[in-house]
Write a protein that holds these residues in place. Structure first.
Motif, PDB file in Angstrom:
ATOM      1  N   UNK A 152       0.840  -1.197   0.000  1.00 49.19           N
ATOM      2  CA  UNK A 152       0.000   0.000   0.000  1.00 49.19           C
ATOM      3  C   UNK A 152       0.874   1.246   0.000  1.00 49.19           C
ATOM      4  N   UNK A 153       1.919   1.255   0.823  1.00 55.30           N
ATOM      5  CA  UNK A 153       2.797   2.423   0.879  1.00 55.30           C
ATOM      6  C   UNK A 153       3.466   2.651  -0.478  1.00 55.30           C
ATOM      7  N   UNK A 154       3.906   1.542  -1.089  1.00 54.26           N
ATOM      8  CA  UNK A 154       4.557   1.660  -2.392  1.00 54.26           C
ATOM      9  C   UNK A 154       3.566   2.218  -3.419  1.00 54.26           C
ATOM     10  N   UNK A 155       2.327   1.717  -3.400  1.00 56.76           N
ATOM     11  CA  UNK A 155       1.315   2.148  -4.373  1.00 56.76           C
ATOM     12  C   UNK A 155       0.924   3.613  -4.154  1.00 56.76           C
ATOM     13  N   UNK A 156       0.906   4.008  -2.874  1.00 57.14           N
ATOM     14  CA  UNK A 156       0.559   5.390  -2.538  1.00 57.14           C
ATOM     15  C   UNK A 156       1.523   6.359  -3.235  1.00 57.14           C
ATOM     16  N   UNK A 157       2.785   5.983  -3.267  1.00 55.10           N
ATOM     17  CA  UNK A 157       3.799   6.806  -3.924  1.00 55.10           C
ATOM     18  C   UNK A 157       3.564   6.947  -5.421  1.00 55.10           C
ATOM     19  N   UNK A 158       2.826   5.994  -5.985  1.00 55.25           N
ATOM     20  CA  UNK A 158       2.537   6.045  -7.418  1.00 55.25           C
ATOM     21  C   UNK A 158       1.238   6.800  -7.712  1.00 55.25           C
ATOM     22  N   UNK A 159       0.594   7.342  -6.672  1.00 56.41           N
ATOM     23  CA  UNK A 159      -0.599   8.157  -6.880  1.00 56.41           C
ATOM     24  C   UNK A 159      -1.871   7.370  -7.146  1.00 56.41           C
ATOM     25  N   UNK A 160      -1.982   6.196  -6.576  1.00 53.36           N
ATOM     26  CA  UNK A 160      -3.192   5.401  -6.816  1.00 53.36           C
ATOM     27  C   UNK A 160      -4.359   5.976  -6.025  1.00 53.36           C
TER      28      UNK A 160
END
Lengths: 575, 575
Positions: free
Chosen positions: A413-421
């Motif tokens: 989730x943290x990684x995806x958050x960085x991608x602007x999901x």
């Protein structure tokens, strides 16, 4: 260890019989071994291979169209006799002469040479190429004394393909000689092997040690070390072979067939892990990999070991390597020519594909990520308690499974958050990570719940209270689809009251934060009440009679998580 | 034992990466596993398979034309998650819907079912056939609860072939269901397996014991016995499967695909020995074997074990089983259609082909057989002495090798005599048997000598003294062709004087008996004189410095044999 045999003295013969029975489409039994069961044009060269038994698919498994015309099959690890070799050659020969090719071992040389003299005296022309690919077995300046190991396949394959093209005996011989000159192998062993009925292994390697350069019959290597990592082994193998590139070849830009060969008890999955590093190291050296082979190609019975072969191609050798072949154990060129997908579709997609969310949904995604982080923390704190609860009626792994799942979901989730999901995408990514890493039933259920939640929440807007209630209900339905019903003493016993309380509060006009707090209380009360339930028949694996009085760990972990998420929601609402 | 890995937690992922790198012609990496790298016609059904890793070639190795469209690959022995299954199905799907097929295990059912719900909600129609071939895992009246093992391949293969034909999703599903109904497997295990980095094996079987019916993840079987013979195991497997022929099928006359599957550490040669008996037992039961498979098809990492599958065909299933397939690990239908040899040429010829001799030559053959019998006796008497001589400078096996060779030659000669062969044919048969069974250098040399002798003597007439001298000289030349020269301290040191003395005596007008006696004396004296020779460099393997003073065992055994043959020749002459 060899276990399956009748009279050990008959083992090699019986194996040859069984091999032929299983592969009648390709081979027939002839005196001394096998020959093709199919016709070959008159005047084509017969490539006759052979050696001791115990190296399957070498040698009988390599007989068929595009490869060998026949294989002399000796006893276990023992050369076929000259009479056997001659017998196979006579059966395999069809007017174009015979090329003998085999690994360079004293017994094989003796017997194939004797057979060649006999055949020549009968008017059958014979040439010989001995395979000498094993770089450890003699120094480079005495390359002709080297043994043959998995490089056999390269030489046999191109010779067979050249013969199939109708080339002359001298041409086929020249191609085989060039292939041998451009083939190098290097091997290691982790264990010996035992022949049928033998009281002792034929040779041994100490446990957790690796013999570097040990031959396929246990010939002494050059060193012994601890078993390295897969990556370490790949480095060792590639470095040694890049140290001895054939004369006139530049490794950078060269086209090479790598063959990662298992000797018997090292399994495919291990070979693939090693090959992953081999491919990377070759790429780093500028080598272009062409049609690699990873598998068991020249074995040493049940010996645990691996060898890497590099076959340095030229244009003609590449064409011959790629030519069709159809044998019991080695086939190239399918019956159907399939078209390759466009390159864009061939790229690895290792994660699920999630686009960016609207600015609004990105804000929601940040709160969801915070909720997942809180879930991870609360599971971490209670991991032992959940495990103990599960040990009463289950296998005790609920705590660990939830820990693995929550940890993976939080990280993803943290990684995806960085991608602007958006919130929906974030939940999809978290669902995927949770179920993948947690495994088991709880992983599947949490994955399905988060996925359903995400699908309902979407990536475009901030959901209303009613939409959150719908999402919670969709997640509940996804869990119920797995088949448990309230009263079974599962997570469902806490989830259904949570869903009902949440929906009811929202319908009564409560905010998300208020509704969630009420629902979390309902979940807690229901989870505690599972202590009074009897597990559904078939669910409890052990000590089912003790399970009454213990709360269900799935229900308790659910309650813990929704309780801790209450705080996250309240924080969000307070901002 | 698993030895090659990096971080054990990454093993399954890294193996999948390496697998794809090695097999890019067939597969591409997608989220959750692999899908075909090749195009498929729009509207065809995608057969999506899967399960835990550690069973290679199941499941990724079975993706390609004519078989699966994609494979979901879970962690080691653990189901893929629903998200992984759905990811693979989305990538593999091309407009005709999806058939899920996999072994019937709780985790797989849970996750494939959840994925099916997700896909259906996205508008992709999904059907499911769970493979239930393992007869041990539940009784016949609860067949739907059985586990799936190597029978997976039968179901996947026919479903893939039906999809390739463009059949509808319901048709493909019906075919797969029928294949599953007509597939039965039964397995045994001899050892457990250990996963990467595990301190303990996942499960164990006591040494030299066999777990009957153990599953591919170590599921408990029905019994444990000592490991039987290969024949005994074949009987056990075949009997159990013939006990449960599918409804409506009569075993006698039925057409069946047998799959003898190795689970990891049982090697090909052992499988072939067992298959030899399986094929015979099926034939005895009247079953017609169709395109069998013997090898590693559904493994259990490095577990030692075997399963037999019988796939009871009908016309349609046979056509689909035989259809082409082209995947990393399973290929059917060569790129080149080879014509089969006529039946007469396909018959096994396990011995060398020798015609009958003239009456005169048959008489000579009887004397030669008597000479070989005498040779066998004298070698038997001196086997220990020859071994001790050889142990000084060699590896001590000369006595045993000569004993095996002489015994085999004597037996083969007596058998051939009964078939009315001439002297040449008898010597050819004896040469073949000697070299085959003796092995090693002495076997090769005696084989070549007897073969040359036979070739010179022929099958038509009683040879004159001069012709016998020529034959002896031909045999001597055949031996010299192996490279030793007089003075090397080998058999040649006795053979050459024998040849010279024999030729000289015959030229002086001596009878065969007189010439032979003189030659045998020369051989004896020369053999005794080898005590004074130093072995040629490289020949002596150990204690070379002690070898002076010891006679050469090859020269001595030659002298012993020709001396004893003198008596046979004199007896013959006296008749």
């Amino acid at each position: 260890m060899t276990r399956l045999f009748n009279d050990p003295a008959d083992f090699a013969d019986e194996a040859a019989d069984g091999f032929v029975l299983a592969n009648q489409r390709w081979v027939r039994r002839v005196h001394g071994g096998v020959a093709r069961a199919t016709t070959s044009p008159d005047g084509t060269v017969a490539v006759v291979i052979g050696g001791g038994s115990g190296h399957y698919p070498a040698f009988g498994g390599l007989v068929g169209h595009g490869l060998a015309a026949g294989a002399a099959m000796g006893n276990l690890f023992a050369s076929p006799s000259a009479q056997q070799v001659a017998g196979v050659a006579r059966a395999a020969e069809h007017g174009g002469g015979v090329l003998f090719s085999y690994g360079n071992y004293a017994g094989d040389c003796l017997n194939f040479d004797a057979a060649a003299r006999t055949l020549e005296s009968e008017g059958i022309p014979v040439r010989t190429i001995r395979v000498t690919d094993d770089v450890v077995s003699a120094s480079a300046d005495r390359a002709a004394e080297r043994r043959g190991i998995a490089g056999d396949l390269c030489v046999f394959k191109v010779a067979g393909a050249a013969a199939e093209e109708g080339r002359s005996l001298d041409d086929v011989t020249a191609v085989a000689a060039r292939a041998n000159d451009r083939t190098r192998s290097f091997g290691v062993a982790f264990s010996g092997c035992s022949l049928p009925g033998a009281a002792e292994p034929l040779f041994e390697v100490p446990e957790r040690r690796m013999a570097i350069g040990m031959g396929i019959h246990g010939e002494r290597g050059i060193d012994e070390t601890d078993v390295p990592t897969a990556e370490g082994l790949a480095s060792l193998l590639v470095a040694r072979l890049l140290d001895e590139v054939p004369d006139g070849v530049d490794a950078a830009g060269a086209r090479v067939v790598p063959i990662l060969n298992g000797l018997g008890s090292v399994k495919y999955e291990e070979l693939f892990v090693v090959y992953r590093s081999v491919a990377r190291l070759l790429e780093e050296a500028g080598v272009v990999v062409v049609e690699p082979e990873v598998g068991e190609l020249v074995t040493s019975f049940d010996m645990a070991g691996v060898s890497l072969t590099l076959f340095w191609l030229d244009d003609e050798l590449e064409r011959l390597w790629a030519a069709p072949a159809d044998t019991p154990a080695f086939r190239k060129g399918g019956a159907v020519v399939s078209e390759r997908l466009p390159e864009s579709e061939l790229e690895a997609s290792d994660g699920i594909d999630v686009g960016t969310g609207s600015p609004e949904s990105q804000e929601v995604a940040a709160r969801v990520a915070a909720a997942l982080a809180a879930a991870r923390r609360v599971v971490d704190e209670h991991v032992d308690e959940l495990g103990e609860m599960d040990a009463v009626a289950g296998d005790g792994d609920h705590g660990i499974g939830m820990q693995r799942g929550a940890l993976a979901a939080d990280a993803a989730a943290r990684e995806a958050l960085g991608r602007g999901v958006g919130a929906g995408g974030l939940l999809a990514v978290a669902a995927d990570a949770w179920s993948d890493k947690a495994g088991g039933t709880s992983g599947a259920i949490w994955g399905a719940a988060l996925e359903a939640l995400g699908r309902a929440v979407g990536d475009t807007s901030r959901p209303s209270s009613a939409q959150v209630a719908e999402a919670v209900h969709a997640a509940t339905s996804a869990v119920l689809a797995f088949g448990a019903v309230p009263g079974d003493k599962t997570m469902v016993d806490a989830l259904v009251p949570f869903d009902e309380a949440f929906g009811s509060a929202v319908r009564d006009g409560a905010s998300v934060a208020d509704a969630w707090r009420a629902a979390a209380s309902a979940a807690r009360a229901a989870a505690d009440a599972t202590a009074d339930l009897v597990p559904r028949k078939g669910r409890a694996k052990t000590h089912a009679d003790q399970a009454v009085g213990t709360r269900d760990p799935g229900a308790v972990s659910f309650a813990l998580i929704v309780e801790t998420v209450t705080e996250v929601i309240e924080e969000g609402a307070a901002r």
